[in-house]
Design a protein around this motif. Structure first.
Motif, PDB file in Angstrom:
ATOM      1  N   PHE A  29       1.345  -5.072  -4.377  1.00  0.00           N
ATOM      2  CA  PHE A  29      -0.088  -5.802  -4.270  1.00  0.00           C
ATOM      3  C   PHE A  29      -0.355  -5.826  -2.551  1.00  0.00           C
ATOM      4  N   SER A  30       0.553  -5.492  -1.776  1.00  0.00           N
ATOM      5  CA  SER A  30       0.463  -5.512  -0.550  1.00  0.00           C
ATOM      6  C   SER A  30       0.194  -3.876   0.236  1.00  0.00           C
ATOM      7  N   PHE A  31       0.264  -3.008  -0.777  1.00  0.00           N
ATOM      8  CA  PHE A  31       0.226  -1.843  -0.215  1.00  0.00           C
ATOM      9  C   PHE A  31      -1.130  -1.512   0.802  1.00  0.00           C
ATOM     10  N   GLU A  32      -2.117  -2.050   0.518  1.00  0.00           N
ATOM     11  CA  GLU A  32      -3.285  -1.863   1.236  1.00  0.00           C
ATOM     12  C   GLU A  32      -3.152  -2.736   2.423  1.00  0.00           C
ATOM     13  N   THR A  44     -10.740   2.036   8.867  1.00  0.00           N
ATOM     14  CA  THR A  44     -11.924   2.267   8.214  1.00  0.00           C
ATOM     15  C   THR A  44     -11.656   2.697   6.705  1.00  0.00           C
ATOM     16  N   PRO A  45     -12.568   2.469   5.841  1.00  0.00           N
ATOM     17  CA  PRO A  45     -12.568   2.774   4.452  1.00  0.00           C
ATOM     18  C   PRO A  45     -11.755   4.242   4.312  1.00  0.00           C
ATOM     19  N   GLU A  46     -12.391   5.250   5.014  1.00  0.00           N
ATOM     20  CA  GLU A  46     -12.057   6.666   4.977  1.00  0.00           C
ATOM     21  C   GLU A  46     -10.523   6.619   5.455  1.00  0.00           C
ATOM     22  N   SER A  47     -10.206   6.107   6.832  1.00  0.00           N
ATOM     23  CA  SER A  47      -8.743   6.230   7.188  1.00  0.00           C
ATOM     24  C   SER A  47      -7.887   5.385   6.151  1.00  0.00           C
ATOM     25  N   THR A  50      -7.231   7.692   3.514  1.00  0.00           N
ATOM     26  CA  THR A  50      -6.442   8.887   3.920  1.00  0.00           C
ATOM     27  C   THR A  50      -4.706   8.379   4.309  1.00  0.00           C
ATOM     28  N   MET A  51      -4.683   7.306   4.693  1.00  0.00           N
ATOM     29  CA  MET A  51      -3.358   6.593   5.025  1.00  0.00           C
ATOM     30  C   MET A  51      -2.640   6.599   3.931  1.00  0.00           C
ATOM     31  N   GLY A  56       1.730   7.876  -0.118  1.00  0.00           N
ATOM     32  CA  GLY A  56       2.175   8.011  -1.411  1.00  0.00           C
ATOM     33  C   GLY A  56       1.705   6.695  -2.063  1.00  0.00           C
ATOM     34  N   PHE A  57       1.209   5.964  -1.635  1.00  0.00           N
ATOM     35  CA  PHE A  57       0.809   4.747  -2.227  1.00  0.00           C
ATOM     36  C   PHE A  57      -0.236   4.870  -3.539  1.00  0.00           C
TER      37      PHE A  57
END
Length: 313
Positions: A29-32, A44-47, A50-51, A56-57
């Motif tokens: 639940f804390s990946f983001e 940013t939403p795009e970065s 990408t990250m 691998g999340f």
């Protein structure tokens, strides 16, 4: 006995798998948040997307867990998300610091507790009241307060011991002993209170049993009855409390390590949790669960050796 040990080890492995699986699910639940923490203000939403893919999340959770578990079976616990430090050696080095404090404290606690508990049960009277008063002291005064008093007296006023810091044993044994003295005293005061009370209670029960009266009528000395017979039979419950006390000391190491600036397991776990370092947290979980499983297994084996009734044929 061998079959019993294998069963316990198997149960320990299953327990470790369940704990790590549940822990991994909770951490998911804390990946983001971890990704955004790494990106900082430039997120940013795009970065973030990408990250997330780069780390691998974005893969199925079970696939991620199985990949991590496969690495563990190969001896690879991964690397820290934030420092790129190998997790296995990092956790092992911090755990060595914590165990160097906890094991010394536990050994001293056992000696003091057994001596006070046996003396209290066998002698009664003034000895019993003094032992109970010593136990009460450990219950009443919080460890943090005792730590502050000891630092003020022995580190600041008398300059006999360092207030903070840790010196590895292989670097300088005398400085290592000085660096852990106050933390050990704090842990001993709290731990001895619990174990002394348990030893006292079980010893009193044993000394009231029929076999003790039979031994007395046969002319066996009180010293022999107390140390060779009653203490051996009373050791089982005390060992169980001792295993719990060991786990309690490991938990209390977080506070001790923060107060005395020790680079141990508790401090590492606290900092990793604040940073959201998922790989390190998983490694800490594995080491912690396996340590508890091993301690419980050792206690069961020692209890079986002391008490034939508890042995598994």
């Amino acid at each position: 006995m061998i079959l019993y040990i294998l069963r316990r080890l198997g149960a320990g492995i299953v327990l470790t798998l369940l704990v790590t699986l549940i822990n991994f699910w909770l951490l998911s639940f804390s990946f983001e948040a971890v990704v955004r923490s790494r990106l900082g203000s430039a997120a940013t939403p795009e970065s973030v997307t990408t990250m997330t893919a780069a780390m691998g999340f974005d893969r199925p959770l079970l696939v991620q867990y199985l990949d991590w578990l496969g690495g563990v079976f190969r001896g690879d616990f991964g690397t820290s998300v934030f420092t790129s430090e190998p997790v296995g050696p990092a956790v092992a080095s911090r755990l060595a610091v914590t165990l160097s404090v906890v094991l010394v404290a536990l050994a001293i606690t056992v000696v003091i507790s057994v001596a006070l508990g046996v003396l209290s049960a066998a002698r009664g009277g003034v000895a019993d009241r003094l032992a109970q008063a010593a136990s009460l002291f450990g219950y009443v005064f919080p460890g943090l307060l005792i730590a502050i008093v000891l630092v003020v007296v022995f580190a600041i006023n008398l300059h006999l011991l360092p207030a903070t810091g840790y010196t590895p044993f292989n670097v300088n044994p005398s400085r290592w002993a000085a660096s852990i003295t106050i933390p050990v005293i704090v842990l001993v005061i709290g731990g001895a209170a619990n174990i002394t009370a348990q030893v006292r209670g079980t010893m009193i029960d044993e000394l009231r049993k029929d076999y003790v009266r039979t031994l007395r009528t046969r002319g066996i000395s009180t010293r022999s009855i107390v140390l060779k017979h009653a203490l051996r039979n009373a050791a089982g419950p005390a060992l169980t409390v001792l295993s719990f006390e060991f786990i309690t000391m490991l938990g209390g190491a977080l506070i001790i390590e923060k107060v005395f600036a020790l680079p141990g397991y508790g401090t590492f776990a606290f900092n990793s949790a604040l940073e959201g370092d998922i790989t390190v947290i998983m490694g800490l979980t594995v080491f912690g669960v396996l340590l508890v499983v091993c301690i419980n297994l050792v206690v069961d084996l020692v209890n079986g050796w002391l008490n034939p009734k508890a042995r598994i044929s």
